[in-house]
Structure formats: C-alpha cells, structure tokens
Scaffold this active site. Sequence first.
Site, short mmCIF file in Angstrom:
data_model
loop_
_atom_site.label_atom_id
_atom_site.label_comp_id
_atom_site.label_asym_id
_atom_site.label_seq_id
_atom_site.Cartn_x
_atom_site.Cartn_y
_atom_site.Cartn_z
N SER A 695 1.11 -1.33 -0.37
CA SER A 695 -0.34 0.15 -0.06
C SER A 695 0.89 1.49 -0.17
O SER A 695 0.50 2.33 0.12
CB SER A 695 -0.75 0.37 1.64
N LYS A 738 -6.41 2.84 8.18
CA LYS A 738 -6.34 4.24 7.82
C LYS A 738 -6.65 5.66 8.15
O LYS A 738 -5.87 6.81 8.23
CB LYS A 738 -5.21 4.07 6.64
#
Length: 809
Positions: A695, A738
């Site tokens: 990511s 996140k």
Amino acid sequence: MASGHVPPMPPREDADGVPILPLRNSVLFPMSVVPINVGRPRSVRLVEDLLGRERAVVGVLSQISADVDEPTFKDLYTVGTLARVVKVIRLGQSNYSVVLNGLGRFRLKDPSAAPSGLVLEPYMRAKIERVPESLVRDVELDALGTSLREATREVLALMPNLPKDTAGILDNVREPGALADLIASNFPQAQASIRDKQEVLEAFDVKARVRLVLAMVNRQLEVLRVKKEISSMVQEEMGKSQREYILRQQMKTIREELGEAGEDDEIEELRERIRRAKVPPDVEKVAKKQLSRLRSMAQQSAEFNVTKTYLEWIADLPWSKATQDKIDVKEVRKCLDEDHLGLEQVKKRIVEYTAIRQLRADKKGPILLFIGPPGVGKTSLGKSIARAMGRRYERIALGGVRDEAEIRGHRRTYVGALPGRIIQALKKAGTKNPVLVLDEVEKMGADVRGDPTAALLEVLDPEQNSTFQDHYLDLPFDLSQVTFLATANNRDAIPGPLIDRMEVIEVPGYTRAEKLGIATTFLVPKQLRSHGLTEDRLDFTTEGVEVILDHYTREAGVRSMEREIAAICRATAVKLAEGKDVHESADRDHVERILGPHKHRPEVAERRPAPGVATGLSTNSAGGDLLFIEASKMPGKGNFVLTGNMRNVMQESATTAISFVRSKTKELHLDPEWLKEIDLHVHVPKAGTPKDGPSAGITIFTAVTSLLLDCPVRSDLAMTGEISLRGRVLPVGGIKRKLFAAHRAGIREVIIPIRNRRDLDEIPPEILAELKVTPVSTVDDVLAIALLPPVGRDEAEDASETSKEVSVG
C-alpha cells in the site's frame, strides 16, 4: 363413626352452665365418637372434676385459631357440639385421653350481651341453648341425601386404602342431616379446613348443611379424578429409567437395613446427579456402563478415581440447562448503548440476531469475529452482549496456546487428563447457551503437539458443532446454541479456513469525539469510584480531558487514556490519605503538573513541505498509523538503496515505483541519463518496526518524483494505494483504520484508490466532515494533488511548469 341416629337425652345443666372443653385443629359433630388428648391446665381441671361422674356432659367448642394455648370465649366459635364423656384414660401426669360421643348442636346464650354467664376458672363454663334437629323430610331433601351418598361412594372407590366396611356405614345412616354430619366429621383436614367444617356445624337448616357437604365431596371427587388421570398417565409414560430409579431406591433401603449402605453412597449419588442432569440417551448409556464398572472396582485403585472423575464431569455439564433469551429488541439496544459508545455496526448485528430470534426461536447462535486494535472494547463488548441477551458470560484466553488438547481436551488414558477449554467454560457457565469470548484468537501457535486453530474449525462451524466431541468426554456435545465471539488484533495472522467460519466485524477504533464522550461518561466516573473519590474532591473539566487525549495518548482505543486518568486520581487520593482537605479541578494546568511534559506532539504540524518526503498510511495490530517515506539522491552510478526494515512485498513495491519513474523520464522532463550519475536512497523511519505490504507504492513514487522534480509534497496530505507498472493505482486494505489514523494525526486530505471508494460507507460522518478523501485511479491524479510548485520559482511559472511535469500518462 356412629352407625345410627339415636335421639340423645337432654343433659342436665347446672346453674353455672355447662363445662366447656375447647378443641383445636378439629371439630366435633353430633353422632361422632372421637378420642381427644387433653393436656392444657383448664381442660385437665375439667376432666379431673368429671372423674367418677356417670353420663357427664360437656360442651365442645372449636378454637378460631389453633395458635392460642389458653383460649378465652372470644377465641372460640359460638356454636359447638354437646358431648357425653364415654371414657377417660390417664396417659400421664396432667395428661388424659377422653373419648367423647357427640349428642347435638348448641350455641352460647348471647355471650356479648351477658358476659356474666361465662366462667373461665377453674375451667370454662357457659350457659347454652340446644339447637333442635329438624326431622321434617321432603322430596328435595331425600334427593340431596341420595346425591351425597352416591358422591361419597365414588370418593371412597377412588381411595383404595380405606377399610372395606366404610361404604357400608353410609347405608346405615338414613337421615340426610346425620349423613352430612358423619361425612363432614370424617373428611380429611387437607381437603376441608376447620373453618369449612365449622360452617357445616353452624348450618342448622338440614338442606343447607347437605348442600355444603355435597360441595365439599364434589370438590374432593374432582381432585381424585384428576389425580387418577395423572397417575395413569405417569404409569404409562414411566419408562425404564423411572422404574430403575424406584428399584434402586428400594435396594438402597434394603442395604441401609443390612448396614451395607456406606459402600455405594458415592456411586448412588453420582447416579442421581446424572439422572438430574437429563443427559441425552447416548450419553446416559455410556454413563450407566461406567457406573457399572465403577461398582466392581476397588476404591483404592487408580482406575476408580479416573472413572469417578469422568462421571463427575458428565454430571456437572449443562446438557439440558439453558437461560431464557431476551428477545425485546428495544431492551437489547438499550443495554448495548448503556455499556458502549459508538460501535454501531456491532450493535446492529446483535440487534438483527435478536430480531430473528423473535421470529424463529431455534435460530443458532452467531459466530462473530471482532478485529481491531487493543483497547477499543472488543472483550468488554462480549460482556455487554451477554447482558443484553440475558445469557451467562465466559472468556477463554487463547493467547500463547500451542497445544490442540487445550481446545479438544486430553484423552483419559493420560495421567491428569482434563477436558478442553470449551467444555470447561461450559461447565463454569452452567448453561448450554452462554456467550463465550475466544480472546486473542490470532495469537495461537502450532508446534509438535498440534495446531489449536485446526481444532477450532469444528467448534466454530455451525454445521458441525452440534456434535462437538471432546477427546476427554468422547461424547457428542451440542454447541450450536452457544454464541461465540472471537477477538483479534491482526486479521492476516488468522488462518483462512478459520476466518471463513466467522462473520468479521471491524472495530477500527474511536474518533476523538467518541473518546471524549467515553472518558466523560465511563472512564472518569469509573476511576473516581475505584479510587474512593467523588466529583466534589476531583472535578475533571472538558479542557483537562482534551489535554490528556491530545498530548498524552495516541491510540485507537482508550486504555492508555484510562491509565492517565487513573494517575491523576492517584495523586488526589494520596493527598486525601495524608489528611488534607482536597477539592481540585483537573484542568489543563493540573493535568500537565501531574503527568509532566507532553508525551506526543502532532508530527504533521512539525513537518514542513520538502522535496523527497511524502506521508503514507499503514495498518498494524494497534490500528492505523502514519508512514513517512523519505527519498534522497547523491552522486553515484545509478544504484538505489532501500532501508527502514522493509520486508519483501514492500521492497518489491518500492522497486515497481522507481521502475515506473525511470520509464517516464521523458514525460517528467528528466535527463534520460540521470540514473547513471546519481544513486537513490529510499528510507522509512522507525526502522525498529518491520514494515511490509504494497500500500506504500504511490507514496514511494510520489516521494521519488518529488525529489527528482524538486517539488515539495503537501504536509497535510496522506496517501495509500498500490502502484502498477502501468501507473494504475490499485486497491488496498485497511482503509477504515488508515482514515482513523489520519484523522487522529491532523491530516486534512487523504488520497485512496478509486476502487476503495465503497469503503467510505463505513466511515463515520463526523470524520468525513473534517477529512477530505479523494479517490484516484492513476498516478497522474496523485501528482496533481500532492505536489507543490518547485522550490525557488515564481508561482506563475511554477503553475505552468507543474502542469507539464506532473503528466506522466
């Protein structure tokens, strides 16, 4: 009982009246011959005074309450039976048995109007008037008498223990009034109270008296009929186990008579406990076999104790015990809201299950997996769910478990064998439908003793756990009604087959507003109570709680915040213990004075936009966090170095990002020979923490591009997404955690892959209101948002240059 109706001779009445014998717990009727024990002082004096007299007559009155030891006339009924003393037997000192023959009814001569006619000492005497018996008969009275006789015969037929000649006495009494007296006098006290019998005695009208007794007989007849039906049903349904129980009780009595009862007491007690446990037929069959083996073993042998322990486990397990579920949706929602703030998705799932239980009672228990960082309330959520559902709660700690036998139990052949933790928790809960929390399920490990996660596959499979077989019991136990709640911090550490059996619910953490509400509503009152303080002694202000939240904790949950609140409470408790009169306000200054320098500072606020530095987002077992990517260049030969404890996948992602930059040198207006003259170094701070995953791809690409173009990256921007060699931004996981981390850190805008846009539905509206989320599909979109004008140029020139430089498509 009297066998006929002989008109009595009228008794002689002294000037002071007739002696009165009070009777408790009984009523004497005319024509009845009954023995009465006499032991009370007045009654004893009366009997002794009558000794030697022939055809002595006394008046018998029943007590209103049997609790009065020395009654006066106000404690007696005013209607009684005049009786002749037939026989007096001396049983002991001041104790006699007197046989009385009832002659006829009488009543006191208006005792309230003429109290002088009542005498208490040396024994009770009173003036009375006889109540003559009506001998007039008509058709209605004869019909009532016949009905009474027939009903009584039916009652006697349903009572086989009575003497055979009882029914013949009914035929000898022809007068309906005398028949009613005879039946009422012999009616069991359990079916007719003293008050009921007294009503019959006071019924001077014969028809009314017969009707009263007929009603009593009919009531008793109905009871006996129902008892007969029940008895016959029980006899039909009584199977082998009931007959065996009766026989064993008889055997037990015989052994007690022979003095051999002590040897088998423990075995019989075990047998009775297993019978009360209502075990299934196949379990009962095994238990009986083991009980038979146990009877033939010597008590000193090791096998005896092993078998006895095994049978005790069978007897103690809740094979048929279950708690009643709460199926009121509103009440369940209220319980969840009282215990936890936020966590709407979890609450929604439990409310849905409760609603289904309202429609279908045999619905199997849900198997839920809560994944989230520490301190967000995953374990305590289990207690709240148990309370909301009205079920028992047990917790099974699985952290560090490496033996399969911890789940399935040890086989009985091993010394010290025990059932697994699932069966032990059910025994502790005492019901077969508790809420079992499998805590830290991802922290189990495998070694030579087996893999406990594989043993959990059967436990957590709704299609299989109805016949779960523990190695120790070696018997099927139904786990389908158990509500299993598993908790974990890291989804990736849970094997795929195991996670496939559970419904996963993400518990990412709390927003700042939720933490503030939790601290004010739950944590502060809890810590004040646990430290023996009141709000008058220590008052936490909103400002003080915000300081703790912003500068002394940085976590997804509230565990650290609770510790800091406890530290402030301890400081006040010490002052109180020293005898000081403390009334403090936990405002900003007070909090900083107690907790010391700030432990956390906003990293974003300290950073300034600079070329080669980009902010990414990552996930870990503690939730989400910022991931800073730093790129640097130096004279060299075209090599690049990756540092910061990157694992394989992240290294490959960094290589992909750099390769894409090299492939787009023309579009980025870079010298095609640039890589031959410089070396690149990409570093991720916090090198002590291993980092992995794809990511960070677009973050590394942005940092390297920013460095080569000498364009700073916005410091209030974070990004996450995987990069492909064609410049596409691919979806990643953990978006919810996140975004929570970015919001906590003060980030204002986050770039996510466009295919992760659906994950925004799970983000609370208050976060989306303060955090701009921009979905992108290519790295062109990323650079257009992330890069600032190059350093050292005018804004007008930079704007045009930037528009040319950021296009790499």
